[in-house]
Structures are given as structure tokens and as C-alpha cells.
Design a protein around this motif. Structure first.
Motif, mmCIF file in Angstrom:
data_model
loop_
_atom_site.group_PDB
_atom_site.id
_atom_site.type_symbol
_atom_site.label_atom_id
_atom_site.label_comp_id
_atom_site.label_asym_id
_atom_site.label_seq_id
_atom_site.Cartn_x
_atom_site.Cartn_y
_atom_site.Cartn_z
ATOM 1 N N GLY A 1 0.962 -1.257 -0.128
ATOM 2 C CA GLY A 1 0.115 0.198 -0.094
ATOM 3 C C GLY A 1 0.741 1.264 -0.036
ATOM 4 O O GLY A 1 2.105 1.286 0.083
ATOM 5 N N VAL A 2 0.210 2.355 -0.248
ATOM 6 C CA VAL A 2 0.774 3.608 -0.395
ATOM 7 C C VAL A 2 1.619 3.950 0.980
ATOM 8 O O VAL A 2 2.625 4.336 0.867
ATOM 9 C CB VAL A 2 0.114 4.728 -0.789
ATOM 10 N N ALA B 1 4.855 1.817 1.224
ATOM 11 C CA ALA B 1 5.710 2.240 0.418
ATOM 12 C C ALA B 1 6.175 3.628 0.742
ATOM 13 O O ALA B 1 7.554 3.776 0.560
ATOM 14 C CB ALA B 1 5.032 2.424 -1.005
ATOM 15 N N TYR C 1 6.348 4.988 -9.144
ATOM 16 C CA TYR C 1 5.212 4.151 -8.320
ATOM 17 C C TYR C 1 4.180 5.011 -7.991
ATOM 18 O O TYR C 1 3.068 4.972 -7.891
ATOM 19 C CB TYR C 1 6.077 3.703 -7.054
ATOM 20 N N TYR C 2 4.815 6.373 -7.524
ATOM 21 C CA TYR C 2 4.025 7.593 -7.009
ATOM 22 C C TYR C 2 3.051 8.048 -7.996
ATOM 23 O O TYR C 2 1.911 8.172 -7.690
ATOM 24 C CB TYR C 2 4.590 8.323 -6.269
ATOM 25 N N SER C 3 3.497 8.168 -9.225
ATOM 26 C CA SER C 3 2.483 8.649 -10.141
ATOM 27 C C SER C 3 1.582 7.447 -10.862
ATOM 28 O O SER C 3 0.489 7.725 -11.285
ATOM 29 C CB SER C 3 3.395 9.513 -11.304
ATOM 30 N N GLN C 4 2.328 6.326 -11.146
ATOM 31 C CA GLN C 4 1.516 5.453 -11.907
ATOM 32 C C GLN C 4 0.681 4.313 -11.130
ATOM 33 O O GLN C 4 -0.272 3.987 -11.565
ATOM 34 C CB GLN C 4 2.657 4.723 -12.594
ATOM 35 N N VAL C 5 1.190 4.037 -10.091
ATOM 36 C CA VAL C 5 0.322 3.161 -8.759
ATOM 37 C C VAL C 5 -0.308 3.871 -7.917
ATOM 38 O O VAL C 5 -1.507 3.766 -7.568
ATOM 39 C CB VAL C 5 1.374 2.193 -8.135
ATOM 40 N N ALA C 6 0.193 4.959 -7.330
ATOM 41 C CA ALA C 6 -0.485 5.555 -6.470
ATOM 42 C C ALA C 6 -1.479 6.603 -6.812
ATOM 43 O O ALA C 6 -2.482 7.092 -6.168
ATOM 44 C CB ALA C 6 0.443 6.532 -5.263
ATOM 45 N N GLY C 7 -1.235 7.252 -7.982
ATOM 46 C CA GLY C 7 -2.074 8.322 -9.039
ATOM 47 C C GLY C 7 -1.952 9.458 -8.315
ATOM 48 O O GLY C 7 -2.698 10.140 -8.666
#
Length: 195
Positions: free
Chosen positions: A2-3, A6, A67-73
Motif C-alpha cells: 500500500g501507499v 511504500a 510508483y507514486y504517479s503510476q500506482v498511487a495515482g
């Protein structure tokens, strides 16, 4: 993962980078005041691996931002993009240099890392102390003052980037051959000329 997990993980990695920078600075000062063969050997060994270590940190930082832009949005702001430009470039340049064992990469990587660190310092500052009127970099969709991550009460995304850039800068300084290595190379060259 999860964010929050991470974010904790990346924050700890960033602080480890900062610890590495601090340890290097302290060791350098101690070595200048009280020269030690142990510290000289450590400097030589870390210097030999410095490009690979810098490449590792740049790649992990790049993966973290993705990760922050592509997964966490999280939508990257303008200052985030500027830092990404320099960190992503460093990742590519340092990987190639690490494979080629090219310690001269410091001449290319150091300006990228210093410029990226400059953007990180400014971005960290305005996130810690947001100006009332925003900044010229802020947009309605992605204001630069938004803290997507705030671990340990001070570790934000630009602070993580700053730690990564600082580590790369330190490794690029160490990529310079140690004085003993230079004298060995000079004496080897001298012997070759004599032959």
C-alpha cells in the motif's frame, strides 16, 4: 504494498542516503585531521564502487517516482517534473557508466545532480513553509505545495529526491581517484614511458 507502507519504505531509504552522505563527510574531515590507513582504504573502496552505488540510488529514486504517479495515482506538479528530468537522466547515464566502469562520468552526472538538488531544495522549502499566494510553478491541477507524503514529520517527496541527489553528488565526488590511486597511475605511466 500500500501507499503508506511504500512511503515509509522510501522515506527510510532516503534517510539511509542522507546517513551515507553524513558519514562520508565526517570520514573526510577526520581523514584530513588525523590521516588513517583504514579510512584511506575505505575511501578507495567506496570510490571504486561509487558509480554503481550512485546508479543504484538513481534507479530506485526513478522507480519510486514512477510508483507514486503510476500506482498511487499522484499527479506530479511542475517542480516534480523538473526533478524527474534530472533524476531519470542520471539513472540512464549512471547505469551506462557503471557498466563501462567509467569514473569520468562525474563530469556529466555532477551538473545534473546539483541542478536537480537545487529544485528539490526549493520544492522542499515551499512544502514545509507554503507561501500564501502559491508559487509561479503551481497549477490548479497540481499545486506544488501539496504534500502527498509527510513521513516522520519532515520527509516529503522532494526531500526524498534531495536525499537521492545528495547521495549521487557525494558518490560523484568520491568517483575522483584518491591521491594514492593517482600516484600509482602516474608512476605506472612513468614506467611505461621509461620502457
Amino acid at each position: 504494498m500500500g501507499v503508506p507502507t511504500a512511503s515509509f519504505f522510501f522515506a527510510v531509504l532516503a534517510l539511509c542516503c542522507l546517513g551515507g552522505v553524513a558519514a562520508t563527510l565526517i570520514a573526510s574531515v577526520v581523514q584530513r585531521v588525523v590521516p588513517s590507513p583504514v579510512l584511506a582504504a575505505l575511501r578507495r573502496d567506496v570510490g571504486a564502487a561509487s558509480v554503481a552505488l550512485a546508479a543504484l540510488v538513481a534507479v530506485v529514486a526513478t522507480m519510486g517516482s514512477l510508483y507514486y504517479s503510476q500506482v498511487a495515482g499522484f499527479t506530479p506538479c511542475t517542480l516534480c517534473w523538473y526533478q524527474r528530468i534530472f533524476m531519470y537522466s542520471l539513472a540512464v547515464v549512471l547505469i551506462v557508466a557503471a557498466v563501462r566502469r567509467d569514473r569520468e562520468v562525474r563530469w556529466y552526472a555532477l551538473p545534473l545532480a546539483v541542478t536537480g538538488a537545487g529544485f528539490s531544495v526549493y520544492h522542499s522549502w515551499i512544502q514545509a513553509f507554503p507561501p500564501d499566494s502559491g508559487t509561479s510553478f503551481c497549477t490548479a491541477e497540481a499545486p506544488c505545495t501539496t504534500r502527498h507524503v509527510w513521513e516522520f514529520g519532515f520527509v516529503s517527496l522532494p526531500f526524498m529526491a534531495l536525499c537521492g541527489f545528495s547521495f549521487v553528488i557525494t558518490m560523484m565526488v568520491l568517483a575522483r581517484p584518491a591521491p594514492q590511486e593517482v600516484s600509482v597511475v602516474e608512476s605506472t605511466d612513468h614506467e611505461l614511458v621509461s620502457l
